[in-house]
Design a protein around this motif. Structure first.
Motif, mmCIF file in Angstrom:
data_model
loop_
_atom_site.group_PDB
_atom_site.id
_atom_site.type_symbol
_atom_site.label_atom_id
_atom_site.label_comp_id
_atom_site.label_asym_id
_atom_site.label_seq_id
_atom_site.Cartn_x
_atom_site.Cartn_y
_atom_site.Cartn_z
ATOM 1 N N GLY A 319 10.355 64.134 36.457
ATOM 2 C CA GLY A 319 10.432 64.224 37.910
ATOM 3 C C GLY A 319 10.536 62.872 38.580
ATOM 4 N N ALA A 320 11.049 62.885 39.804
ATOM 5 C CA ALA A 320 11.198 61.663 40.600
ATOM 6 C C ALA A 320 11.383 62.057 42.052
ATOM 7 N N VAL A 321 11.174 61.090 42.941
ATOM 8 C CA VAL A 321 11.409 61.288 44.370
ATOM 9 C C VAL A 321 12.320 60.161 44.856
ATOM 10 N N ALA A 350 15.874 53.956 47.489
ATOM 11 C CA ALA A 350 14.805 53.706 46.512
ATOM 12 C C ALA A 350 14.500 54.981 45.742
ATOM 13 N N LYS A 351 13.939 54.791 44.565
ATOM 14 C CA LYS A 351 13.498 55.902 43.726
ATOM 15 C C LYS A 351 12.092 55.574 43.257
ATOM 16 N N ILE A 352 11.164 56.530 43.390
ATOM 17 C CA ILE A 352 9.770 56.261 43.053
ATOM 18 C C ILE A 352 9.239 57.307 42.083
ATOM 19 N N ALA A 353 8.275 56.871 41.302
ATOM 20 C CA ALA A 353 7.558 57.733 40.359
ATOM 21 C C ALA A 353 6.225 57.064 40.060
ATOM 22 N N LYS A 358 5.359 61.093 32.826
ATOM 23 C CA LYS A 358 5.591 61.588 31.468
ATOM 24 C C LYS A 358 6.350 62.894 31.526
ATOM 25 N N GLY A 359 6.811 63.344 30.373
ATOM 26 C CA GLY A 359 7.603 64.548 30.299
ATOM 27 C C GLY A 359 6.862 65.783 30.778
ATOM 28 N N ASN A 360 7.648 66.723 31.380
ATOM 29 C CA ASN A 360 7.115 67.999 31.858
ATOM 30 C C ASN A 360 6.006 67.835 32.892
ATOM 31 N N MET A 361 6.122 66.783 33.664
ATOM 32 C CA MET A 361 5.175 66.550 34.752
ATOM 33 C C MET A 361 5.651 67.230 36.035
ATOM 34 N N PHE A 362 6.969 67.353 36.204
ATOM 35 C CA PHE A 362 7.588 67.969 37.379
ATOM 36 C C PHE A 362 7.158 67.294 38.670
ATOM 37 N N PHE A 363 7.044 65.964 38.616
ATOM 38 C CA PHE A 363 6.720 65.172 39.799
ATOM 39 C C PHE A 363 7.829 65.361 40.834
ATOM 40 N N GLY A 364 7.425 65.597 42.079
ATOM 41 C CA GLY A 364 8.391 65.832 43.141
ATOM 42 C C GLY A 364 8.663 67.288 43.415
ATOM 43 N N SER A 365 7.883 68.171 42.821
ATOM 44 C CA SER A 365 8.080 69.602 43.059
ATOM 45 C C SER A 365 7.728 69.990 44.489
ATOM 46 N N ILE A 509 9.623 49.605 42.094
ATOM 47 C CA ILE A 509 10.483 50.447 42.921
ATOM 48 C C ILE A 509 11.913 50.312 42.408
ATOM 49 N N GLN A 510 12.532 51.439 42.112
ATOM 50 C CA GLN A 510 13.927 51.422 41.678
ATOM 51 C C GLN A 510 14.823 51.395 42.911
ATOM 52 N N GLY A 511 15.685 50.388 42.986
ATOM 53 C CA GLY A 511 16.586 50.259 44.130
ATOM 54 C C GLY A 511 17.112 48.844 44.211
ATOM 55 N N GLU A 512 18.370 48.700 44.622
ATOM 56 C CA GLU A 512 19.021 47.392 44.569
ATOM 57 C C GLU A 512 18.301 46.338 45.405
ATOM 58 N N GLN A 513 17.770 46.729 46.573
ATOM 59 C CA GLN A 513 17.131 45.738 47.431
ATOM 60 C C GLN A 513 15.736 45.362 46.950
ATOM 61 N N PHE A 514 15.207 46.088 45.963
ATOM 62 C CA PHE A 514 13.849 45.839 45.485
ATOM 63 C C PHE A 514 13.817 45.091 44.154
ATOM 64 N N ARG A 515 14.947 44.604 43.706
ATOM 65 C CA ARG A 515 14.994 43.808 42.479
ATOM 66 C C ARG A 515 15.892 42.594 42.699
ATOM 67 N N ALA A 516 15.592 41.525 41.964
ATOM 68 C CA ALA A 516 16.370 40.291 42.026
ATOM 69 C C ALA A 516 16.182 39.566 40.703
ATOM 70 N N GLN A 517 16.909 38.477 40.523
ATOM 71 C CA GLN A 517 16.781 37.684 39.307
ATOM 72 C C GLN A 517 16.508 36.226 39.662
#
Length: 536
Positions: A319-321, A350-353, A358-365, A509-517
């Motif tokens: 799962g994810a939101v 953005a994508k959050i978890a 873990k598997g079969n958590m169904f986060f975001g239901s 946080i998954q998302g282009e503006q939330f990561r850099a190098q």
């Protein structure tokens, strides 16, 4: 054909100012210098008010991004011409939301064909983005005839021409809805509608009100069966939509399948080999990226994988939101969104978890949002998760930060937030992690600072750290520092550090503006010592 001003180009003839043809294919192409759109009543014909040769010049800027599609073949090709600044005028391939490939023109109106090898991204989700971000000479781009080595519309029922927008009955010049094979069945989608009423009293009665679709929302990493859209929550005042995808699998930071230690180990170990430096950049150019799948997929391509000991249930249906934001440009000082000329980004910001996903958590239901706080449920019975959402308006100030060893003892990493959200304090987490550079802890780097430079072998490249930044009321800037190790070791390649923003107390946080190098350049090129920087 149009007259071309003088400017940088390859052969001398390109700078003569003589008319050049873009060598377009078919009826239309994308030329950001031109001004000859299609007719609104019949797209097969040009607009009556704009004649052949009409131009708008180099001043307009903007981006054009495709809907997400699945990569089902080995190559993508296209015609490109126009400007040659790879940082400002380019076409780019995004894979699962990560910038991977990029090409630019040659300061020549004539378009030439470019091929991208996308075989290693098969079965991933991609988008094509065209960028015109320059107002200088050659501040435009020409794109045409984008081709795939597979049929994106598929062979459905034995017919190779299925799919696409259908003509409206009785009028072949006007299109209605899309019809065809779905590349990712049950991946899901969400739709945002806005209600328009004749007067404020009609809001309560519903009379004289109509609904208008504003946007179709899809995830940048869609997969078959993810059930994106299982749950939805919207805050129109803040301009935020949260969409749950309860069947989304668990991924690592680079969308790799996570390890289930000790049953199976991750095939990727950090820091990676310095020789992979070229894969840290956008393919075909030297343009920096905030994080690149190319390097990870290149490593995985050369790894011999053992058969899985455990079934995929340890990562499936985690799962994810996904977080979608309305256009930032239209935010007023009262933090509300004006209705005129607003739009929703059609892929997530953005994508959050949770960090223990873990598997079969169904986060975001299930999702409930109030102001800048949200409650997210998990059908597995794991509980309800409480998240603050103020971080959604923060972002790294740069894609890439650069430190020179020996000159920069530390580098300041600036993070900014949107100006429409300055009336409250905000806290956001950060972390650094190895890519090709080797990080050490505070104790190690403190002890190395007392050693002569020539004795700092085994001291690593930088200080690995994590923590929190606080934005004060009225301030749009916060920062953290990364300490750099100066040694006497000659290193052929630039080294890279991954920078991430975090939900306070949560995962990256998954998302282009939330990561850099962070790129670390060596200053020991005139020495003969090729010692190792690993920890000793």
């Amino acid at each position: 054909r149009r007259m071309v001003y003088t400017g940088p180009g390859r052969p001398e003839s390109y700078r003569s100012g003589d008319p050049q043809s873009s060598l377009m294919q078919g009826r239309y192409y994308i030329g950001t210098y031109e001004k000859r759109p299609g007719n609104a009543s019949n797209y097969l014909e040009p607009h009556n008010a704009h004649l052949e040769g009409d131009t708008q010049g180099d001043l307009p800027v903007g981006t054009l991004t495709s809907d997400p599609f699945m990569i089902e073949g080995d190559s993508v090709s296209f015609l490109i011409g126009g400007g040659c600044n790879h940082l400002l005028e380019y076409i780019e391939l995004l894979v699962d939301g990560f910038a991977t490939m990029r090409s630019t023109g040659q300061c020549n109106e004539r378009m030439g064909r470019i091929h991208w090898d996308v075989a290693i991204y098969r079965d991933r989700t991609a988008q094509i983005k065209i960028v015109d971000a320059s107002q200088e000479h050659w501040g435009h781009i020409n794109i045409d005839d984008i081709r795939f080595s597979w049929n994106p519309q598929g062979n459905w029922g034995g017919c190779s021409n299925t799919g696409g927008a259908l003509s409206q009955p009785g009028d072949g010049t006007r299109k209605q809805h899309y019809s065809g094979r779905d590349q990712s069945a049950k991946s899901g989608a969400a739709y945002v509608f806005e209600r328009h009423c004749a007067g404020w009293t009609n809001i309560f009665t519903g009379e004289g009100c109509t609904w208008k679709q504003q946007q179709r929302l899809v995830p940048s990493d869609k997969r078959r069966g993810n059930l994106f859209g299982t749950s939805v929550s919207i805050n129109s005042a803040q301009g935020v939509v949260l969409v749950g995808s309860m069947n989304a699998p668990a991924y690592g930071f680079y969308k790799e399948t996570p390890s289930v230690y000790p049953f199976n180990e991750s095939p990727i170990s950090f820091p990676i080999n310095q020789n992979a430096e070229e894969f840290m950049k956008s393919g075909d150019t030297l343009a920096p990226t905030p994080g690149n799948l190319r390097v990870i997929d290149q490593i995985l391509q050369n790894v011999t994988r053992l058969p899985a000991i455990l079934p995929s249930k340890y990562s499936e249906s985690a799962g994810a939101v996904y977080v979608f934001l309305q256009s930032i440009e239209n935010v007023t000082s009262e933090k509300s969104i004006t209705k005129e000329n607003t739009y929703w980004n059609f892929v997530e910001d953005a994508k959050i978890a949770p960090p223990d996903i873990k598997g079969n958590m169904f986060f975001g239901s299930s999702i409930s949002m109030s102001g800048t706080t949200t409650l997210i449920g998990a059908d597995s019975g794991e509980g309800v998760f409480l998240f603050g959402l103020k971080w959604q308006r923060a972002r790294f100030a740069k894609i890439e930060y650069v430190a020179l060893e020996g000159t920069d003892n530390e580098i300041v990493i600036d993070v900014i937030r949107d100006d429409g959200y300055l009336d409250t304090p905000m806290v956001v987490g950060y972390s650094t992690s190895d890519l090709s550079a080797l990080g050490v802890d505070k104790e190690k780097i403190d002890s190395c600072q007392f050693l002569p430079v020539e004795e700092r072998q085994g001291c690593g490249d930088y200080e690995q750290s994590s923590g929190f930044m606080e934005f004060e009321v009225g301030k749009n800037l916060a920062s953290f520092t990364v300490r750099i190790v100066d040694d006497n070791c000659w290193e052929r390649h630039m080294k890279y550090v991954q920078l991430n923003l975090h939900i306070p107390g949560g995962a990256a946080i998954q998302g282009e503006q939330f990561r850099a190098q962070l790129r670390i350049d060596d200053d020991d090129w005139n020495t003969e010592s090729a010692c190792q920087s690993g920890i000793s």
